[in-house]
Design an enzyme around this catalytic site. Structure first.
Site, PDB file in Angstrom:
ATOM      1  N   ASP A  40      -6.147  -9.379  -5.174  1.00  0.00           N
ATOM      2  CA  ASP A  40      -5.501  -9.899  -6.499  1.00  0.00           C
ATOM      3  C   ASP A  40      -6.521  -9.878  -7.713  1.00  0.00           C
ATOM      4  O   ASP A  40      -7.641 -10.234  -7.458  1.00  0.00           O
ATOM      5  CB  ASP A  40      -5.533 -11.432  -6.301  1.00  0.00           C
ATOM      6  N   GLU A  48       9.473 -14.181  12.127  1.00  0.00           N
ATOM      7  CA  GLU A  48       9.675 -15.059  10.988  1.00  0.00           C
ATOM      8  C   GLU A  48       9.871 -14.830   9.726  1.00  0.00           C
ATOM      9  O   GLU A  48       8.971 -13.780   9.365  1.00  0.00           O
ATOM     10  CB  GLU A  48       8.408 -16.120  11.172  1.00  0.00           C
ATOM     11  N   ASP A  79      -4.541  -8.662   0.880  1.00  0.00           N
ATOM     12  CA  ASP A  79      -3.949  -8.939  -0.320  1.00  0.00           C
ATOM     13  C   ASP A  79      -5.382  -8.910  -1.523  1.00  0.00           C
ATOM     14  O   ASP A  79      -6.116  -9.587  -1.418  1.00  0.00           O
ATOM     15  CB  ASP A  79      -3.374 -10.358  -0.326  1.00  0.00           C
TER      16      ASP A  79
END
EC number: 2.7.7.102
Lengths: 486, 425
Positions: B111, B44, B109
């Site tokens: 951040d 996807e 991730d």
């Protein structure tokens, strides 16, 4: 009997292969049994194992797992039901065989719903944990190898290389050296519960696990495998259920409370109403004594209390007519209108005797059911005093019952496993009337087993889940008819 | 380099997707050698188009299909999701419950916003050279653990384009990991716990796990310059009070005094270390373990991960070589060998490389005869002439390692079958 389907191979079991086929007192049940047995033995094995698993459940609720009392009681249950538990015993073939076959039979019964599966897996895990805990150290490696678990103990050189790291990582290791501790090298993903909390040393994708921690991993493996197996079993179930000989048994098994349910009366009509007050102080378990007292004092009981006490009275032998008279007399004293009673309450009493509606003859509640479902709230008198009341209040109450101080502080073993209020009544009557089983303190009713501080573990909720599913059919429809509540 | 005008994006993206996006390397990555049938076709993608239009369940037949669609839709953002049981763009035709996410890389991730409580220079979406070291330390610590503890071999670190970094772990076995194991990995890597209402976020126990010890050793290399000089965490009372909140009250007075007398953070830190270790040797306190100094360092420097990004197999994460719509910067791979030198402010923006391309093309156009033919040649060489080139090289190196591994696996497997066939013959 024979089963079609690839699961069941046909082999003949030669006599001298007996011991080789069951090299250990415990197993992971990886291979289904492959012999022919009679239908009777099939049934008996199944029932015995259900009894065993229910004991496992009960003991897990009554005692902290792993404590001496828990361990010794579980061991005696296993011995009583003739299942295997300990290595190094003589003549172990039969108990191990029973253990093996009965497990697989129960898979058929307990694979059918999510709740049943969860319950079955939980008890089997507890059982395996117990058996593993009493396995002698030198047998462990053999057992692991035979069970095809990829757990290899690392060599001494490998241990020395990583000694500091391993010791620094594992909370279960004390001290600074490894000594003779066995360390197992397994893929990190197989040690999820250990590595996620940084409780094990990881190197290059492997976890270095001390023996003590291997148990948790083994249990997880077992749970995962059993869960998958149950899912598979459920798929081939239709083929099995189509066998008419098995269908009724399998359906019944997962719903059974395997003790006596005190619904078939040998003593119907033997109690008269004017005996009840006296009996309540002599032979009623505390929960029912409390309910009776509240009924007498308030001339009323709420729904939960009426259920629990009403069915108990039926169990000790009250007839429907007696019950109707009993309740009506009391409620009228509370200024209830007789017509209102007839309209609202008598129907329900007849219903509980199986004379109305679905005509199910409802059975008196077992201790487990009382403890785990419908906890009492303000204004209720039902439930189990040992579970639902404050320990101090309980103490006071027992004192007022004139039980000796020694009897109160000691929650002693009364010699039989108590799990039904009607059982308490029967045993008590038997003792008082000079029955054959004279126990340690025969005069006063014994303080029964469930301790005041029965732990509320998460086992309770899983037990509740299974209980609800298995006893749902008893309660079905009854709720609807009890519209009156105050 | 700095001028980037978001309104130019549609035009810039058109050029970027036509001439600069490294399609063949990108396809080479996600196809994983074509060993598993339809692996790429069941992947996807999601696109964010102009005006924040978001479309999920995009999937493509092959590289050329991918190129055509991207050039047609001109996405502002591209996210990569999981490999599903069926083609995502046909998921509506699949029987209910049968369309399942099956595999995906393990992703992280990191951040900068998650460090706002411990960085004094910036907050929120801002970053600067003073706080970027947090990312450097995070990469070093996490990468070491992924490689040495977990044995993961194929780790791609990518600059997110604004305020953080991503990691894609692409080993074959890792792509198959369950959600539970992914969560477990994040837990293993987590040390800083608690939100705004929690003052002291790191508590170490008696035993120090090797992971923690090795992470502290990494932080030690950066701590003085990052924390004591650049961040100046003990600069004044306001800042050092925050640190005092992390140590027992009984040593506050002593520390306040010595802090007042000192001139800079370095001196104050030395004092703190002395006092803390003296305290640890004297008292066995349950609340504050034996490792005060380390707990402070970890709270100020240890990586903070978002578990939700990593645990879900179907989670969508920004694609490498995607453009950041606010900064214009390309999400470029980071060279692990040069992680200390990585400077997010020198990462090319889309406008910059498009300008570079224009400059080169005008020079070359005079030399070309056939536009159509040279178009293909252009595309395979174009990015090489821009500042994007070194980053594509890093990516290619990563892909070569993947190839090598795959070949190694195949050899092993075929070797096995060879042996078996020899044995049975």
């Amino acid at each position: 009997m024979e089963f079609s389907g690839r699961k069941w191979r046909k082999l003949r079991l030669a006599g001298d292969q007996r011991n080789a086929s069951y090299p250990h007192c415990l197993q992971f049940y990886l291979q289904p049994p492959s012999e022919n047995i009679s239908l009777i033995e099939f049934e008996n094995l199944a029932i015995d194992r259900v009894k065993l698993l229910k004991s496992v459940e009960n003991l897990g609720v009554s005692y902290v797992k792993g404590t001496e009392q828990y361990q010794s009681k579980l061991e005696s249950e296993l011995r009583k039901l003739k299942f295997s538990y300990r290595e190094n015993l003589e003549d172990e073939y039969e108990p191990r065989r029973r253990d093996h076959i009965s497990h697989f039979i129960l898979r058929l019964a307990y694979c059918q719903s999510e709740e049943l599966r969860r319950w079955f897996i939980q008890q089997e895990m507890d059982l395996l944990r117990f058996r593993f805990s009493i396995l002698p150290k030198d047998k462990i490696q053999d057992f692991l190898k035979d069970s095809q678990l990829q757990f290899e103990a690392i060599s001494d050189e490998e241990k020395t290389l990583r000694e500091q790291e391993i010791v620094a990582s594992s909370p279960s290791l004390s001290g600074l050296k490894l000594g003779f501790e066995s360390i197992y090298k397994i893929p990190f993903a197989d040690a999820l519960d250990l590595f996620r909390g940084r409780k094990v040393y990881l190197e290059d994708g492997f976890a270095y696990v001390p023996l003590k921690d291997i148990v948790a991993i083994i249990l997880n493996e077992f749970r995962a495998k059993l869960s998958k197996a149950l899912a598979l079993t459920a798929r081939s179930l239709p083929a099995v259920q189509s066998d008419e000989r098995l269908q009724p048994l399998l359906n019944h098994l997962s719903h059974s409370y395997t003790g006596q349910d005190y619904s078939t009366q040998g003593n119907v009509g033997k109690i008269s109403l004017d005996q009840i007050d006296l009996l309540s102080t002599k032979s009623f378990p505390p929960c029912m004594r409390q309910l009776h007292k509240a009924l007498r004092e308030n001339h009323h009981l709420r729904h939960g209390g009426r259920m629990q006490y009403g069915l108990f009275l039926k169990g000790i032998g009250l007839t429907l007519e007696q019950a109707l008279q009993f309740w009506k007399q009391e409620f009228i004293k509370g200024k209830m209108d007789p017509d209102k009673f007839d309209k609202g309450y008598s129907y329900n009493i007849r219903h509980s005797f199986g004379k109305e509606g679905k005509r199910t003859d409802y059975t008196p509640f077992s201790c487990l059911k009382i403890i785990l479902s419908n906890p009492p709230s303000q204004g209720d008198y039902h439930g189990c005093p040992f579970r639902h009341s404050d320990p101090e209040l309980l103490k006071q109450k027992l004192q007022s019952y004139k039980i000796s101080p020694g009897g109160i502080s000691q929650v002693d073993d009364c010699g039989f496993s108590l799990n039904h209020p009607n059982q308490f009544f029967c045993e008590s009557q038997r003792i008082l009337n000079g029955g054959k089983d004279i126990k340690k303190e025969p005069i006063q009713p014994e303080t029964p087993q469930p301790k005041p501080s029965v732990q509320k573990t998460k086992d309770a909720s899983s037990a509740l889940a299974s209980l609800n599913s298995s006893l749902e059919m008893d309660m079905e429809g009854l709720e609807d008819y009890f519209s009156e509540d105050s | 380099m700095e001028t980037f005008d978001p309104t130019e994006l549609p035009e810039l993206l058109k050029l970027y997707y036509r001439r600069l996006f490294p399609y063949s390397q990108y396809y080479r990555w996600l196809n994983y050698g074509g060993v598993i049938k339809n692996y790429f076709q069941h992947r996807e993608f999601s696109f964010t188009l102009k005006d924040d239009i978001y479309i999920r369940y995009q999937s493509f037949n092959n590289q050329s299909d991918l190129e055509k669609e991207m050039q047609k839709m001109n996405p502002y953002k591209i996210d990569i999701g999981a490999v599903y049981s069926h083609r995502p763009n046909q998921h509506n035709t699949v029987k209910l419950g049968a369309f399942q996410a099956q595999e995906k890389e393990l992703v992280f991730d990191i951040d900068m916003t998650d460090y706002d409580d411990v960085r004094r220079c910036c907050s929120s979406a801002d970053i600067c050279p003073k706080c970027w070291t947090l990312m450097t330390m995070a990469i070093r610590i996490i990468d070491r653990a992924l490689k040495e503890d977990f044995g993961f071999k194929h780790r791609l670190w990518v600059y997110s384009g604004r305020r953080g970094v991503h990691c894609w772990v692409c080993d074959e076995s890792v792509r198959k990991l369950s959600s539970a194991v992914r969560s477990g990995i994040v837990e293993y890597l987590s040390l800083v716990k608690g939100g705004q209402d929690v003052k002291k976020k790191v508590h170490l126990s008696e035993k120090i796990h090797p992971f923690i010890r090795k992470s502290i050793n990494i932080i030690k290399k950066y701590f003085e310059e990052y924390a004591l000089v650049n961040q100046d965490i003990l600069e004044n009372k306001e800042s050092w009070d925050k640190i005092l909140a992390l140590v027992p009250e009984t040593i506050h007075d002593e520390l306040q005094q010595s802090f007042q007398k000192s001139h800079n953070s370095l001196q104050r830190w030395e004092h703190l270390k002395k006092v803390a270790s003296r305290y640890q040797n004297n008292i066995k306190n349950d609340k504050y373990g034996p490792w005060l100094e380390w707990e402070i360092m970890l709270q100020y420097c240890f990586p903070r991960l978002d578990i939700n990004v990593s645990k879900g197999i179907n989670h969508l994460l920004k694609s490498p070589f995607s453009v950041h719509p606010k900064t214009g910067r390309i999400s470029v791979p980071i060279d692990l060998q040069k992680v200390d030198q990585f400077d997010p402010f020198t990462v090319p923006t889309i406008s910059f490389i498009c300008r570079e391309l224009d400059a080169i093309s005008t020079n070359e156009e005079e030399k070309e005869e056939n536009e159509a033919e040279s178009d293909v040649k252009h595309r395979t060489r174009d990015y090489k002439k821009t500042s994007l080139a070194p980053y594509v090289k890093v990516f290619e190196h990563f892909l070569e390692n993947l190839d090598k591994s795959r070949k190694g696996e195949l050899l092993k497997k075929s070797g096995k079958t060879l042996c078996l066939s020899l044995l049975s013959s």
